[in-house]
Design an enzyme around this catalytic site. Structure first.
Site, PDB file in Angstrom:
ATOM      1  N   ASP A  64       0.858  -1.182   0.000  1.00 44.67           N
ATOM      2  CA  ASP A  64       0.000   0.000   0.000  1.00 44.67           C
ATOM      3  C   ASP A  64       0.895   1.233   0.000  1.00 44.67           C
ATOM      4  O   ASP A  64       1.659   1.460   0.942  1.00 44.67           O
ATOM      5  CB  ASP A  64      -0.895  -0.018   1.249  1.00 44.67           C
ATOM      6  CG  ASP A  64      -1.905   1.123   1.271  1.00 44.67           C
ATOM      7  OD1 ASP A  64      -1.685   2.144   0.587  1.00 44.67           O
ATOM      8  OD2 ASP A  64      -2.921   0.997   1.992  1.00 44.67           O
ATOM      9  N   ASN A  91       1.897   6.258 -11.386  1.00 50.61           N
ATOM     10  CA  ASN A  91       0.608   6.004 -12.029  1.00 50.61           C
ATOM     11  C   ASN A  91      -0.510   5.711 -11.040  1.00 50.61           C
ATOM     12  O   ASN A  91      -1.672   5.995 -11.327  1.00 50.61           O
ATOM     13  CB  ASN A  91       0.745   4.830 -13.006  1.00 50.61           C
ATOM     14  CG  ASN A  91      -0.608   4.357 -13.506  1.00 50.61           C
ATOM     15  OD1 ASN A  91      -1.249   5.013 -14.322  1.00 50.61           O
ATOM     16  ND2 ASN A  91      -1.062   3.216 -13.001  1.00 50.61           N
ATOM     17  N   TYR A 156     -11.014  14.555  -7.286  1.00 51.60           N
ATOM     18  CA  TYR A 156     -10.043  13.737  -8.026  1.00 51.60           C
ATOM     19  C   TYR A 156      -9.240  14.595  -8.994  1.00 51.60           C
ATOM     20  O   TYR A 156      -8.004  14.547  -9.016  1.00 51.60           O
ATOM     21  CB  TYR A 156     -10.774  12.625  -8.784  1.00 51.60           C
ATOM     22  CG  TYR A 156      -9.933  11.933  -9.829  1.00 51.60           C
ATOM     23  CD1 TYR A 156      -8.919  11.065  -9.458  1.00 51.60           C
ATOM     24  CD2 TYR A 156     -10.150  12.149 -11.188  1.00 51.60           C
ATOM     25  CE1 TYR A 156      -8.137  10.419 -10.409  1.00 51.60           C
ATOM     26  CE2 TYR A 156      -9.375  11.514 -12.148  1.00 51.60           C
ATOM     27  CZ  TYR A 156      -8.379  10.652 -11.757  1.00 51.60           C
ATOM     28  OH  TYR A 156      -7.613  10.027 -12.702  1.00 51.60           O
ATOM     29  N   ALA A 158      -8.811  17.755  -8.908  1.00 54.36           N
ATOM     30  CA  ALA A 158      -8.005  18.722  -8.162  1.00 54.36           C
ATOM     31  C   ALA A 158      -6.680  18.106  -7.716  1.00 54.36           C
ATOM     32  O   ALA A 158      -5.627  18.767  -7.771  1.00 54.36           O
ATOM     33  CB  ALA A 158      -8.784  19.236  -6.954  1.00 54.36           C
ATOM     34  N   LYS A 160      -5.096  15.763  -9.258  1.00 53.82           N
ATOM     35  CA  LYS A 160      -4.271  15.613 -10.458  1.00 53.82           C
ATOM     36  C   LYS A 160      -3.757  16.962 -10.953  1.00 53.82           C
ATOM     37  O   LYS A 160      -2.656  17.046 -11.524  1.00 53.82           O
ATOM     38  CB  LYS A 160      -5.059  14.898 -11.546  1.00 53.82           C
ATOM     39  CG  LYS A 160      -5.374  13.441 -11.218  1.00 53.82           C
ATOM     40  CD  LYS A 160      -4.115  12.592 -11.132  1.00 53.82           C
ATOM     41  CE  LYS A 160      -4.437  11.119 -11.028  1.00 53.82           C
ATOM     42  NZ  LYS A 160      -3.233  10.253 -11.081  1.00 53.82           N
TER      43      LYS A 160
END
Length: 253
Positions: A64, A91, A156, A158, A160
């Site tokens: 994790d 990624n 999400y 934001a 990125k």
């Protein structure tokens, strides 16, 4: 069809979130071009099977990324297994759709930790190793929604957008150490994660497809050319600080 790009033979890459989807496809392409690849993902069965599908150039670690010490363990595993680290592909991410005003704070924290903080910590851990390898590079996987406000992508996108900024910042900070840093901003892509997110909102898949000039979502393989270009110390040797739109024209609609 395999895509051939020079500059990867005998080199080592770490690809996070690589048990499926975009991460797996990039890892597979790197291995096909001669790189040794450490696949990183949380679910052991999936990441092990992914590495087996790629073949002898792939190793794997189930971990994790948000756990304390995980980035250091990942980088040390790659370095000890393959003798160094030349490329890092940040990624791994999570996409929980919804309007910002309706997002669960716990979901927002999960996205911030995995989409933004984990790439920071991975880059910190990998930078000393990358600096020792001529032609080293980092590739961040962003999203087209980070470049243009999109209802439903919420927090999400934001996270990125923050990753886009860090791409520019790291390009500046690591230039003197010979490390290039770039990102790709894909449009909607047919991955298990995209399909899981789209399934939570009726008609989401069709809506996302309609937002592209090319009226469909992408196959993961359609992102490989851009990823290999930005990572390659041959094809992409004069590229750093770029966020490359691979989005079927989404950014101009």
């Amino acid at each position: 069809m395999e895509m051939r790009v020079d500059g990867f033979s005998g080199r080592t890459a770490i690809v996070t979130g690589s048990s499926e989807g975009i991460g797996f496809t990039i890892a597979k392409a790197l291995a096909e071009n001669g790189a040794r690849v450490l696949l990183v993902a949380r679910r052991e069965r999936l990441v092990r099977q992914a590495a087996e599908r790629i073949g002898p150039n792939a190793a794997w670690i189930s971990i994790d990324l948000t756990e304390a010490g995980a980035p250091q363990k990942i980088v040390e595993t790659a370095a000890s297994t393959f003798g160094g680290v030349d490329f890092l592909v940040n990624n791994a991410g999570i996409n929980l759709l919804g309007a910002v005003g309706e997002m669960d704070p716990a979901d927002m924290r999960r996205m911030a930790e995995l989409n933004l903080i984990a790439p920071c910590l991975m880059t910190q851990a990998a930078a000393p190793h990358l600096s020792a390898r001529p032609g080293a590079a980092i590739l961040n996987v962003s999203t087209a929604g980070s470049r243009k406000a999109t209802p439903g992508e919420g927090f999400y996108a934001a996270t990125k957008a923050g990753l886009n900024y860090l791409t520019s910042l790291w390009a500046v900070e690591l230039a003197a150490r010979g490390v290039r840093v770039n990102a790709i901003a894909p449009g909607g892509t047919d991955t298990p994660q995209f399909n899981r997110a789209a399934a939570t909102i009726e008609g989401a898949r069709e809506m996302v497809a309609s937002l592209h000039l090319i009226k469909r979502i992408a196959r993961p393989e359609e992102l490989v050319g851009a990823a290999l270009l930005l990572l390659s110390p041959v094809a992409g040797s004069f590229m750093t600080g770029a966020v490359l739109d691979v989005d079927g024209g989404y950014h101009v609609t």
